[in-house]
Design a protein around this motif. Sequence first.
Motif: not given
Length: 356
Positions: A312-333
């Motif tokens: 049901e839950f995956h720990p690495f589900t977006g949105p996830i940004k890196d330290q610089s604020g760059t979006l690495r993983v899109a919302d819901g992905v």
Amino acid sequence: MSFKRTLALAAALVMPLQAIAAEDPMKVGFVYVGPIGDHGWSYQHDQGRKELEAHFGDKVQTTFVENVNEGADAERTIRRLAQAGNDVIFTTSFGFMNATARVAADYPDKTFLHATGYKRADNLGTYLSVTYEGRYVTGTAAGMVTESNVLGYIASFPIPEVIRDINATYLGAKAVNPDVELKVVWVNTWFDPAKEADAANTLMDQGADVIIQHTDSPAPLLAAQKRGVWGVGQASDMSHFAPEAHLLSVVNDWGPYYINTVQAVMDGNWESADYWGGIHDGVIKVESISDRLTEEQRAKVDAMIASIGSGEFHPFTGPIKDQSGTLRVADGVEMTHEELATMDWYVEGMTATIPK
């Protein structure tokens, strides 16, 4: 003696030899980066080897080599196991990857399995436990019990496996405690009790009241108990070493994977693959959760384990940004295995740096 009787006698002599050959055990070798007494990573792999022996009995014959350095020693050790007639060889540390690939290329009739790596061939597969699932649960628990809002992480080497586990710990903690900070000390070893204890004390000096480790001895837990803070066990259940400090242990259970893999080789249907085992199939377990947690805290930990285990839950589900604020993983992905296997960046909010 008639020709027929001669044939019958020859057959009688050959058949027992054939029967003996048919009963020869499959030889399975293991290569460990640390001692089997580390009570962590190598210890748990050896427990899996013992489960393999118990399951197959005299159908298998296993051997292991411990304390193998991740370099030329690794290749020599793996090659010796192949030359000694081992049919299946498990190499259990990231630093064994290139050595395993080279030896596998020279022995195409044998089956090689490398833990935590990414190089594969027709006779070389890869496998790992999805420890980041257990780390996310660790973060959930640690984020709730910390009073200083500072967590400490003892990191071994800056490889993707360790980096994604640090990220998972932080994401899990941040989800329940927005004020939490995760400090990291790199020790550049998998097993060195003195270094691990020093790292734990350094982190506690910096205010950490929960010590999490990606190293294999119980030294950090013992240091945590001495100073009255929480600690988390690595790879095996370490609760008995420091019961007052122990928050939980993230445990690797390799037995089922080793049994299934060897059975597939025996049956002739093994195929090279990249296996990721997690909470859902029992390769990752969260054990000996402290009874000092409140009912509400324990319920949240149990719910997270169930949610990850069910998918049901995956720990690495977006949105996830890196330290610089760059979006690495899109919302819901959800991040793919390939993306996770090459993770070399920290998530947003981490203040630590990754060594080059």
